[in-house]
Design an enzyme around this catalytic site. Structure first.
Site, PDB file in Angstrom:
ATOM      1  N   LEU A   1       0.880  -1.206   0.078  1.00  0.00           N
ATOM      2  CA  LEU A   1       0.240  -0.031  -0.165  1.00  0.00           C
ATOM      3  C   LEU A   1       0.772   1.259  -0.030  1.00  0.00           C
ATOM      4  O   LEU A   1       1.567   1.538   0.871  1.00  0.00           O
ATOM      5  CB  LEU A   1      -1.031  -0.030   1.253  1.00  0.00           C
ATOM      6  CG  LEU A   1      -1.833   1.069   1.272  1.00  0.00           C
ATOM      7  CD1 LEU A   1      -2.477   1.460   0.233  1.00  0.00           C
ATOM      8  CD2 LEU A   1      -2.792   1.061   2.652  1.00  0.00           C
ATOM      9  N   HIS A   2       0.655   2.202  -0.855  1.00  0.00           N
ATOM     10  CA  HIS A   2       1.312   3.284  -1.040  1.00  0.00           C
ATOM     11  C   HIS A   2       0.451   4.405  -1.804  1.00  0.00           C
ATOM     12  O   HIS A   2      -0.202   4.042  -2.909  1.00  0.00           O
ATOM     13  CB  HIS A   2       2.503   3.172  -1.686  1.00  0.00           C
ATOM     14  CG  HIS A   2       2.782   2.496  -3.171  1.00  0.00           C
ATOM     15  ND1 HIS A   2       2.307   1.249  -3.506  1.00  0.00           N
ATOM     16  CD2 HIS A   2       2.867   3.227  -4.511  1.00  0.00           C
ATOM     17  CE1 HIS A   2       2.550   1.038  -4.582  1.00  0.00           C
ATOM     18  NE2 HIS A   2       2.904   2.610  -5.373  1.00  0.00           N
TER      19      HIS A   2
END
Length: 368
Positions: A191-192
């Site tokens: 997740l980014h």
């Protein structure tokens, strides 16, 4: 221990106006701008990037959409090979590259929210900000929620909330944030969000929109067809949750999507120069699993917003607005599919208790 950046709602900047196209700054920098830009420049000087990013050749394509074309050959050549993605709901794989394996020097700082009274908020997890070693523009960084928890690339309320807050913490209308889902050119399943500076106006900042679900602050964009939300300083958490109701539904239905956050005028505001809040656009699109990349530019968060990073000089010099639209259109849902999705989403969100599934982060993380 990484540098810590502590902020509160009192640090949000409201009196921001649209900028002139070009490389100049629009106003004095905030503490957030300074820590991002100084840290990013330091890592560039220390040689931590895959290539040295200079001043990129840029031009605004003639036409009503005002696409911003930039030539960035090195990114197309030197960036890390994207991971093999097979599903929008693909689980995190610790054996593949992830942000727990980076050089620690790539970390710029951690973001911590404080209450207006100065106490650190207990509802947030860590948000780590690090450089993107294959930058597409000045200041290109990544926002990674607690990397050690290994969340897959599925948007969460906390992630989108900090994305909105980051835009509000900057005095620069040039600072943008975005998200690519799996199947929408996300290259790493960890997740980014992306953040970077682009000192050109984008049509999405002020384009008129149509109300879809007014009480949820949800609007329709014309082209590229998508769903728009708007947040000012007191509405951030509520809007973040509303955005994730949409993206959660898209994940559940296996629909790839891109998200873009930028300073923008309030929907329905006649003064298009005012940028006191943040526009958040969610674009559902066709999935790309193992698909051959476009030779001119890929279609992800920045391209759908009107920022087109080109991989080769010929396409950069010859592209027209019509050709750019044709490339973008190939990656969007056909009109009938978008209309069907709009109706299903409308019915879902109008329910008193929307049955939208959270994927697959733990409950304590998603409750911000």
């Amino acid at each position: 221990m990484p540098l810590q950046f502590v902020y509160s709602r009192q640090d949000f900047v409201s009196d921001v106006f649209g900028q002139r196209d070009g490389p100049s700054m629009t106003s004095s920098l905030t503490d957030f701008d300074r820590i991002v830009q100084a840290g990013w420049t330091d890592r560039m000087e220390r040689g931590l990037f895959r290539y040295r990013l200079g001043d990129l050749q840029s031009r605004v394509l003639p036409g009503p959409h005002g696409f911003v074309a930039q030539l960035n050959v090195e990114r197309g050549i030197e960036r890390r090979k994207p991971q093999e993605i097979l599903s929008i709901q693909q689980e995190f794989n610790p054996k593949q590259f992830n942000f727990n394996k980076i050089n620690p020097d790539e970390i710029l700082f951690e973001m911590l929210e404080a209450t207006d009274g100065g106490e650190l908020s207990s509802s947030h997890c860590r948000m780590v900000v690090l450089v993107n070693v294959s930058p597409l523009e000045f200041g290109h960084c990544l926002f990674v929620p607690d990397p050690s928890r290994c969340f897959p690339q599925i948007l969460t309320p906390f992630a989108i909330q900090v994305g909105i807050e980051s835009v509000l913490l900057s005095s620069q209308t040039a600072f943008r944030v975005g998200f690519n889902s799996l199947g929408a050119f996300a290259s790493i399943n960890h997740l980014h969000l992306h953040g970077y500076y682009l000192h050109y106006n984008l049509r999405i900042e002020s384009v008129p929109v149509q109300p879809l679900i007014p009480h949820k602050g949800m609007y329709l964009c014309d082209f590229p067809a998508g769903f728009l939300f708007y947040a000012e300083r007191k509405e951030v958490r509520e809007v973040a949750k509303a955005v994730c109701q949409v993206t959660d539904y898209l994940v559940k239905e296996n629909i790839a999507h891109n998200v873009f956050l930028t300073r923008g005028s309030p929907p329905g505001e006649k003064d298009c120069c005012l940028r006191r809040g943040v526009r958040i656009v969610v674009w559902p699109r066709l999935s790309c699993f193992g698909a051959k990349e476009e030779s001119a530019f890929n279609v992800a968060l920045c391209e759908l917003a009107g920022h087109l990073p080109f991989k080769n000089k010929t396409d950069f010099e010859l592209v027209t607005e019509e050709a750019a639209i044709e490339i973008l259109q190939r990656h969007l849902l056909p009109s009938d599919e978008f209309q069907h999705l709009k109706k299903r989403l409308f019915d879902q969100l109008m329910c008193k208790e929307p049955e939208i599934t959270s994927f697959p982060a733990s409950e304590d993380f998603r409750k911000v």
